[in-house]
Design a protein around this motif. Structure first.
Motif, PDB file in Angstrom:
ATOM      1  N   PRO A  35      43.425  56.452  31.290  1.00  0.00           N
ATOM      2  CA  PRO A  35      44.071  56.100  32.658  1.00  0.00           C
ATOM      3  C   PRO A  35      45.589  55.809  32.573  1.00  0.00           C
ATOM      4  CG  PRO A  35      42.272  54.520  31.819  1.00  0.00           C
ATOM      5  CD  PRO A  35      42.612  55.598  30.858  1.00  0.00           C
ATOM      6  N   TYR A  36      46.277  56.311  33.702  1.00  0.00           N
ATOM      7  CA  TYR A  36      47.697  56.526  33.919  1.00  0.00           C
ATOM      8  C   TYR A  36      48.271  55.679  35.004  1.00  0.00           C
ATOM      9  CZ  TYR A  36      52.408  58.675  32.972  1.00  0.00           C
ATOM     10  OH  TYR A  36      53.578  58.834  32.646  1.00  0.00           O
ATOM     11  N   ALA A  37      49.050  54.884  34.985  1.00  0.00           N
ATOM     12  CA  ALA A  37      49.441  54.251  36.347  1.00  0.00           C
ATOM     13  C   ALA A  37      51.047  54.010  36.505  1.00  0.00           C
ATOM     14  CB  ALA A  37      49.133  52.456  36.111  1.00  0.00           C
ATOM     15  N   THR A  38      51.522  54.288  37.750  1.00  0.00           N
ATOM     16  CA  THR A  38      52.875  54.164  38.185  1.00  0.00           C
ATOM     17  C   THR A  38      53.082  53.225  39.122  1.00  0.00           C
ATOM     18  OG1 THR A  38      53.142  56.588  37.697  1.00  0.00           O
ATOM     19  CG2 THR A  38      54.832  55.681  39.222  1.00  0.00           C
ATOM     20  N   HIS A  39      54.042  52.457  39.118  1.00  0.00           N
ATOM     21  CA  HIS A  39      54.311  51.449  40.166  1.00  0.00           C
ATOM     22  C   HIS A  39      55.333  51.925  40.938  1.00  0.00           C
ATOM     23  CE1 HIS A  39      51.987  48.642  37.520  1.00  0.00           C
ATOM     24  NE2 HIS A  39      52.710  49.130  36.624  1.00  0.00           N
ATOM     25  N   LEU A  40      55.091  52.103  42.360  1.00  0.00           N
ATOM     26  CA  LEU A  40      56.064  52.678  43.268  1.00  0.00           C
ATOM     27  C   LEU A  40      55.550  52.188  44.651  1.00  0.00           C
ATOM     28  CD1 LEU A  40      54.621  56.217  43.748  1.00  0.00           C
ATOM     29  CD2 LEU A  40      53.355  54.201  43.196  1.00  0.00           C
ATOM     30  N   PRO A  41      56.563  52.220  45.708  1.00  0.00           N
ATOM     31  CA  PRO A  41      56.239  51.762  46.922  1.00  0.00           C
ATOM     32  C   PRO A  41      55.778  53.033  47.665  1.00  0.00           C
ATOM     33  CG  PRO A  41      58.533  52.521  46.816  1.00  0.00           C
ATOM     34  CD  PRO A  41      57.925  52.635  45.368  1.00  0.00           C
ATOM     35  N   LEU A  42      54.544  52.561  48.574  1.00  0.00           N
ATOM     36  CA  LEU A  42      53.720  53.482  49.454  1.00  0.00           C
ATOM     37  C   LEU A  42      53.943  53.373  50.784  1.00  0.00           C
ATOM     38  CD1 LEU A  42      50.550  53.948  47.148  1.00  0.00           C
ATOM     39  CD2 LEU A  42      52.460  55.714  47.324  1.00  0.00           C
ATOM     40  N   THR A  43      54.262  54.106  51.535  1.00  0.00           N
ATOM     41  CA  THR A  43      54.451  53.902  53.209  1.00  0.00           C
ATOM     42  C   THR A  43      53.119  54.273  53.610  1.00  0.00           C
ATOM     43  OG1 THR A  43      56.586  54.378  53.096  1.00  0.00           O
ATOM     44  CG2 THR A  43      55.645  54.378  55.052  1.00  0.00           C
ATOM     45  N   VAL A 127      62.981  55.060  53.967  1.00  0.00           N
ATOM     46  CA  VAL A 127      64.329  54.069  54.152  1.00  0.00           C
ATOM     47  C   VAL A 127      64.095  53.381  55.367  1.00  0.00           C
ATOM     48  CG1 VAL A 127      66.769  54.272  54.553  1.00  0.00           C
ATOM     49  CG2 VAL A 127      65.779  55.749  52.827  1.00  0.00           C
ATOM     50  N   GLN A 128      63.760  53.947  56.348  1.00  0.00           N
ATOM     51  CA  GLN A 128      63.881  53.188  57.788  1.00  0.00           C
ATOM     52  C   GLN A 128      62.796  51.989  57.600  1.00  0.00           C
ATOM     53  OE1 GLN A 128      62.478  56.135  60.473  1.00  0.00           O
ATOM     54  NE2 GLN A 128      64.632  57.186  60.661  1.00  0.00           N
ATOM     55  N   THR A 129      61.698  52.145  57.006  1.00  0.00           N
ATOM     56  CA  THR A 129      60.731  50.902  56.951  1.00  0.00           C
ATOM     57  C   THR A 129      61.390  49.811  56.060  1.00  0.00           C
ATOM     58  OG1 THR A 129      58.770  52.489  56.547  1.00  0.00           O
ATOM     59  CG2 THR A 129      58.586  50.365  55.799  1.00  0.00           C
ATOM     60  N   TYR A 130      62.323  50.066  55.099  1.00  0.00           N
ATOM     61  CA  TYR A 130      62.917  48.792  54.645  1.00  0.00           C
ATOM     62  C   TYR A 130      64.318  48.568  54.965  1.00  0.00           C
ATOM     63  CZ  TYR A 130      58.832  49.532  51.398  1.00  0.00           C
ATOM     64  OH  TYR A 130      57.579  49.547  51.128  1.00  0.00           O
ATOM     65  N   GLU A 131      64.942  49.420  55.632  1.00  0.00           N
ATOM     66  CA  GLU A 131      66.342  49.017  56.133  1.00  0.00           C
ATOM     67  C   GLU A 131      66.424  48.415  57.660  1.00  0.00           C
ATOM     68  OE1 GLU A 131      69.369  49.432  54.923  1.00  0.00           O
ATOM     69  OE2 GLU A 131      68.749  50.012  52.737  1.00  0.00           O
ATOM     70  N   GLU A 132      65.523  48.697  58.195  1.00  0.00           N
ATOM     71  CA  GLU A 132      65.321  48.226  59.936  1.00  0.00           C
ATOM     72  C   GLU A 132      65.438  46.897  59.838  1.00  0.00           C
ATOM     73  OE1 GLU A 132      62.670  49.299  63.882  1.00  0.00           O
ATOM     74  OE2 GLU A 132      61.633  49.446  61.811  1.00  0.00           O
ATOM     75  N   PRO A 133      64.826  45.755  58.909  1.00  0.00           N
ATOM     76  CA  PRO A 133      65.210  44.585  59.351  1.00  0.00           C
ATOM     77  C   PRO A 133      66.726  44.175  58.869  1.00  0.00           C
ATOM     78  CG  PRO A 133      63.098  44.928  57.830  1.00  0.00           C
ATOM     79  CD  PRO A 133      63.891  46.097  57.898  1.00  0.00           C
ATOM     80  N   ARG A 134      67.495  44.848  58.450  1.00  0.00           N
ATOM     81  CA  ARG A 134      68.778  44.584  58.161  1.00  0.00           C
ATOM     82  C   ARG A 134      69.825  44.530  59.234  1.00  0.00           C
ATOM     83  NH1 ARG A 134      69.163  44.515  52.478  1.00  0.00           N
ATOM     84  NH2 ARG A 134      67.491  45.464  51.386  1.00  0.00           N
ATOM     85  N   GLU A 135      70.512  43.662  59.230  1.00  0.00           N
ATOM     86  CA  GLU A 135      71.617  43.621  60.357  1.00  0.00           C
ATOM     87  C   GLU A 135      72.172  44.978  60.353  1.00  0.00           C
ATOM     88  OE1 GLU A 135      74.383  40.250  59.904  1.00  0.00           O
ATOM     89  OE2 GLU A 135      72.607  38.818  60.092  1.00  0.00           O
ATOM     90  N   GLN A 136      72.801  45.632  59.043  1.00  0.00           N
ATOM     91  CA  GLN A 136      73.538  46.735  58.992  1.00  0.00           C
ATOM     92  C   GLN A 136      72.648  47.808  58.174  1.00  0.00           C
ATOM     93  OE1 GLN A 136      77.430  45.547  57.723  1.00  0.00           O
ATOM     94  NE2 GLN A 136      78.207  45.634  59.666  1.00  0.00           N
ATOM     95  N   PRO A 137      71.615  48.367  58.762  1.00  0.00           N
ATOM     96  CA  PRO A 137      70.806  49.118  58.091  1.00  0.00           C
ATOM     97  C   PRO A 137      71.475  50.564  57.341  1.00  0.00           C
ATOM     98  CG  PRO A 137      69.873  48.962  60.245  1.00  0.00           C
ATOM     99  CD  PRO A 137      71.340  48.262  60.245  1.00  0.00           C
ATOM    100  N   TRP A 138      71.045  50.870  56.072  1.00  0.00           N
ATOM    101  CA  TRP A 138      71.870  51.965  55.472  1.00  0.00           C
ATOM    102  C   TRP A 138      70.776  53.055  56.086  1.00  0.00           C
ATOM    103  CZ3 TRP A 138      69.519  55.627  52.110  1.00  0.00           C
ATOM    104  CH2 TRP A 138      70.396  56.521  51.587  1.00  0.00           C
TER     105      TRP A 138
END
Length: 216
Positions: A35-43, A127-138
């Motif tokens: 078994p091999y595991a990677t921790h990562l964000p998935l959209t 990027v859009q998924t995680y930046e959108e809630p910010r006041e000044q999205p990167w």
């Protein structure tokens, strides 16, 4: 995943929000026989396919992407809120400690994203998924020399979900009184995970009444 009938959840309108809220997942493959595991964000793209499609990327130096052979199924684990439940909160005694939690397992065969434009779109979506809630999205600007260099250092992939397993273990095997008591105690404790589990229990409590008192 072992899922007693009382704890099983198959509703996509329930599973998808958990996957989107707790999107930092664990991707598990078989690598060189182990078994091999990677921790990562998935959209999650919920409208793509019957169960949705997951989009992600990992470092090219990570050997796990070489397990994406187009045939073998891999597992993405989404861990929702979880917390300890004390037996002292139950009206029925004797009882033992337990853990309440919500989790979703997503299975599928990943496809490596070879096209540079498609990979750029996948990064834009992340990027859009995680930046959108910010006041000044990167914003991720168009591919320049720096971004092209960074993109060559990663491997993107798309994973149409072939099946989903949802487990919401929220004291459904206890009496309605015990369930209410657990909710109250978690709210009193006030920790973020306690509060999140209490909210899930409150949302589902009416559906739990039929299963109360039964252990599968």
């Amino acid at each position: 995943m072992y899922i007693p009938k009382s704890f099983r959840e198959d509703d996509l309108s329930v599973l998808h929000p958990l996957m989107q809220t707790y999107s930092f997942a664990t991707l598990v493959t078989q690598h060189d026989g182990a078994p091999y595991a990677t921790h990562l964000p998935l959209t999650l793209c919920p409208e793509e396919g019957p169960y949705g499609t997951l989009i992600g990327h990992m470092a090219r130096a990570n050997p796990q992407w070489r397990d994406f052979d187009g045939e073998r199924e891999v597992l993405a684990i989404f861990q929702g809120p979880h917390t300890y439940v004390s037996p002292s909160w139950y009206t029925v005694q004797p009882s033992v400690p337990t853990w309440n939690y919500a989790a979703v397992h997503a299975y599928g065969v990943p496809r490596i994203i070879e096209d540079e434009a498609e990979l750029y779109e996948a990064l834009q979506l992340l990027v859009q998924t995680y930046e959108e809630p910010r006041e000044q999205p990167w914003k991720l600007n168009g591919p320049d020399d720096f971004l092209c260099k960074m993109m060559k250092a990663i491997v993107g992939f798309s994973m149409p979900i072939s099946r989903l397993e949802g487990k919401y273990k929220l004291s459904q095997n206890r009496s309605p009184e015990d369930q209410e008591q657990v909710v109250q105690q978690l709210v009193v404790q006030g920790e973020p995970l306690d509060t999140a589990v209490a909210e899930l229990m409150q949302q589902r409590l009416p559906n739990n009444l039929e299963a109360a008192g039964r252990i599968d």
